[in-house]
Enzyme design. Structure first.
Site, PDB file in Angstrom:
ATOM      1  N   GLU A 276      -7.981  -5.013   2.106  1.00 20.06           N
ATOM      2  CA  GLU A 276      -8.162  -3.864   1.343  1.00 20.06           C
ATOM      3  C   GLU A 276      -7.252  -4.272   0.861  1.00 20.06           C
ATOM      4  O   GLU A 276      -6.340  -3.299   0.680  1.00 20.06           O
ATOM      5  CB  GLU A 276      -8.099  -2.164   1.559  1.00 20.06           C
ATOM      6  CG  GLU A 276      -9.545  -1.804   2.424  1.00 20.06           C
ATOM      7  CD  GLU A 276      -9.229  -0.619   2.613  1.00 20.06           C
ATOM      8  OE1 GLU A 276      -8.132  -0.057   2.185  1.00 20.06           O
ATOM      9  OE2 GLU A 276     -10.236  -0.166   2.745  1.00 20.06           O
ATOM     10  N   ARG A 315       9.031   2.098  -9.580  1.00 18.47           N
ATOM     11  CA  ARG A 315       9.362   1.908  -8.141  1.00 18.47           C
ATOM     12  C   ARG A 315      10.531   1.578  -7.869  1.00 18.47           C
ATOM     13  O   ARG A 315      10.859   2.216  -6.453  1.00 18.47           O
ATOM     14  CB  ARG A 315       8.767   0.682  -7.745  1.00 18.47           C
ATOM     15  CG  ARG A 315       6.895   0.183  -7.957  1.00 18.47           C
ATOM     16  CD  ARG A 315       6.520  -1.083  -7.282  1.00 18.47           C
ATOM     17  NE  ARG A 315       6.787  -1.236  -5.748  1.00 18.47           N
ATOM     18  CZ  ARG A 315       7.711  -1.775  -5.353  1.00 18.47           C
ATOM     19  NH1 ARG A 315       8.243  -2.448  -6.365  1.00 18.47           N
ATOM     20  NH2 ARG A 315       7.518  -1.430  -4.144  1.00 18.47           N
ATOM     21  N   CYS A 345      16.057  10.277 -19.848  1.00 20.30           N
ATOM     22  CA  CYS A 345      16.905  11.913 -19.199  1.00 20.30           C
ATOM     23  C   CYS A 345      17.107  11.875 -18.246  1.00 20.30           C
ATOM     24  O   CYS A 345      16.482  13.062 -17.838  1.00 20.30           O
ATOM     25  CB  CYS A 345      16.957  12.764 -20.614  1.00 20.30           C
ATOM     26  SG  CYS A 345      17.409  11.749 -22.059  1.00 20.30           S
TER      27      CYS A 345
HETATM   28  N1  LLP Z   1      -6.249   0.995   1.080  1.00 18.48           N
HETATM   29  C1  LLP Z   1      -5.025   1.775   1.378  1.00 18.48           C
HETATM   30  C2  LLP Z   1      -5.971   2.719   1.978  1.00 18.48           C
HETATM   31  C3  LLP Z   1      -4.406   2.095   1.086  1.00 18.48           C
HETATM   32  O1  LLP Z   1      -4.040   3.536   0.981  1.00 18.48           O
HETATM   33  C4  LLP Z   1      -3.446   1.330   0.153  1.00 18.48           C
HETATM   34  C5  LLP Z   1      -2.706   1.146  -0.655  1.00 18.48           C
HETATM   35  C6  LLP Z   1      -3.895   0.286   0.204  1.00 18.48           C
HETATM   36  C7  LLP Z   1      -5.279  -0.553   0.791  1.00 18.48           C
HETATM   37  C8  LLP Z   1      -3.051  -1.220  -0.451  1.00 18.48           C
HETATM   38  O2  LLP Z   1      -2.237  -1.680   0.378  1.00 18.48           O
HETATM   39  P1  LLP Z   1      -1.144  -2.758  -0.312  1.00 18.48           P
HETATM   40  O3  LLP Z   1      -1.965  -3.963   0.115  1.00 18.48           O
HETATM   41  O4  LLP Z   1      -0.894  -2.615  -2.343  1.00 18.48           O
HETATM   42  O5  LLP Z   1      -0.025  -3.147   1.032  1.00 18.48           O
HETATM   43  N2  LLP Z   1       3.133   3.355  -5.242  1.00 18.48           N
HETATM   44  C9  LLP Z   1       3.923   1.958  -3.657  1.00 18.48           C
HETATM   45  C10 LLP Z   1       2.806   1.935  -2.870  1.00 18.48           C
HETATM   46  C11 LLP Z   1       1.846   2.559  -2.418  1.00 18.48           C
HETATM   47  C12 LLP Z   1       0.976   2.360  -1.644  1.00 18.48           C
HETATM   48  C13 LLP Z   1      -0.541   2.924  -1.344  1.00 18.48           C
HETATM   49  N3  LLP Z   1      -2.056   2.182  -0.749  1.00 18.48           N
HETATM   50  C14 LLP Z   1       5.045   0.589  -4.086  1.00 18.48           C
HETATM   51  O6  LLP Z   1       4.955   0.058  -5.370  1.00 18.48           O
HETATM   52  O7  LLP Z   1       5.273   0.389  -2.925  1.00 18.48           O
END
Ligand code: LLP
Length: 418
Positions: A276, A315, A345
């Site tokens: 994923e 971020r 702001c």
């Molecule tokens: N699968 C599940 C169940 C997840 O909760 C997430 C991300 C992913 C896959 C994908 O993860 P990745 O491969 O993108 O690391 N907003 C935060 C990141 C939050 C991730 C939430 N879950 C940021 O900007 O760093």
């Protein structure tokens, strides 16, 4: 997987693939998210490369970037999707995604989301609690559609990442406690509308070491073994996303090594492997183009006030995240330490702090590695319309989301009958 590589200098100006960022700013204004179609394709293909001989499915985590054009592109490359809401389900289907390649994660699936996913015939629910499993059984029975599930186990492994994006520890709300998972599978087995398909785990995001993935997989495999002994045979193992990217100087594991290590562990199991990934597929395929509006200074600080803000890219303020900043047209101003801030702001409205940059008013800047969790986490705070999004494909340029106008922002609101 270095930093955003589709951005390169030519004739003193930065280009995105074959198009100058100045030309993009001229046509679409700023702030604008700029993505590279060829980086998206190459990144997806290089992830897939190590999997060609294996039964696999790459489910792009839609939350990382949910633009329809990007989902559609991934669907055309054979991707599946990891969704976490009914909204993401509708997006993926609208974008041409195959429902049979959708896994549905998330701790709070509502009854109507479960109904929609059952009717769409998704690949499986990644169940995150006993209560959710019971609800899925009840809803499935009510509408007479069987539910395929896997249980998301929480392996209690430290992903060694920012606490807000770590998900595989007992402290975190995600997944079913490792010690309760077997009994939940046994319950699931006896439920009349539940078909057990797999097992799932996801330990966090922006993980730059291999070990946490391997530790989590080892724990998952020990459970697969116990399930077998209880006559529960799985058709897939979903090891989640989380693989990090280079924002500054991180060296995340190479896809090839990451995939090889994982395949090595499951090679005798005869199961489909599901991934994923979100950030790793899109993070370095996008940048945020912005303009310096004002420079201002006091006796301790230089501020560059740009036209992008925390509502466009959350971020930095939310996770203290680093995004490199490049000047679109080089000049010879003296480098200074700048706080690069937006017009919102809040003192938390910053994109970078104490960054050595050469900046003048009206300069265009390119905020790097903004393809993941940039636009998808944006908001309308301060009644700011969301940025435009464009995609470059060599020397072709496509608008994939129009900049929001103020009227778009309040069109769903209603005045009181005074
Ligand atoms: N699968 C599940 C169940 C997840 O909760 C997430 C991300 C992913 C896959 C994908 O993860 P990745 O491969 O993108 O690391 N907003 C935060 C990141 C939050 C991730 C939430 N879950 C940021 O900007 O760093």
């Amino acid at each position: 997987m270095g930093q955003t590589s589709f951005i390169h200098p030519a004739q003193g100006v930065l280009f995105a693939e074959g198009i100058s960022l100045e030309a993009i700013a001229k046509e679409f204004g700023t702030p604008t998210y700029v993505y590279s179609k060829n980086t998206l394709i190459q990144t997806f293909e290089s992830f897939k490369k190590g999997l060609l001989k294996t039964d696999h499915l790459i489910c792009f985590a839609v939350k990382a970037n949910s633009n329809i054009a990007i989902l559609n592109l991934f669907a055309s490359l054979g991707a599946g999707f990891d969704i976490v809401s009914g909204g993401e389900l509708e997006r993926v289907i609208y974008a041409g995604g195959d429902p049979q390649k959708i896994v549905f994660s998330g701790v709070g699936k509502t009854e109507s989301e479960i109904v929609a996913a059952l009717k769409a015939n998704i690949l499986c629910f990644n169940v995150e609690s006993r209560s959710e499993l019971i609800r899925i059984q009840e809803v499935a029975e009510k509408i007479n559609i069987r539910a395929s599930i896997s249980i998301r186990v929480n392996p209690d492994v430290d992903a060694k990442t920012h606490p807000y994006i770590s998900t595989g520890l007992k402290d975190n709300k995600f997944g079913v406690d490792f010690n309760q998972a077997l009994s939940l599978y046994l319950d699931a087995k006896s439920m009349s509308y539940i078909d057990i398909k797999g097992i799932d785990c996801h330990i966090g995001s922006q993980i730059i070491e291999l070990n946490p993935f391997i530790d989590a997989l080892d724990r998952v495999l020990s459970l697969v073994d116990q399930l077998k002994k209880n006559n529960i045979h799985l058709s897939h193992i979903d090891i989640g996303g989380g693989i990090g990217i280079c924002y500054q100087d991180e060296s995340p594991p190479d896809f090839e090594i990451y995939i090889k290590e994982i395949l090595n562990k499951i090679k005798d199991l005869n199961v489909k492997i599901i991934f994923e990934p979100g950030r790793a597929l899109v993070g370095n395929a996008g940048v945020l183009l912005s303009k310096v509006e004002y420079l201002k200074q006091n006796d301790i600080k230089h501020f560059a006030i740009i036209d992008a803000a925390m509502n466009d890219l959350m971020r930095p303020t939310l996770y203290d995240a680093y995004h490199a900043i490049k000047l679109v047209r080089e000049h010879d101003a003296k480098p200074q330490l700048f706080d690069v801030v937006g017009p919102v702001c809040e003192s938390g409205d910053f994109i970078a702090k104490n960054r050595s940059l050469t900046l003048k008013e009206n300069d265009l800047i390119c905020i790097m590695s903004a393809g993941a969790y940039g636009m998808s986490m944006s908001s309308n705070y301060n009644s700011r319309g969301r940025a435009a999004e464009v995609m470059v494909d060599q020397d072709k340029l496509y608008e994939i989301r129009t900049r929001e106008k103020s009227s778009d922002l309040f069109k769903l609101e209603k005045k009181l009958p005074l």
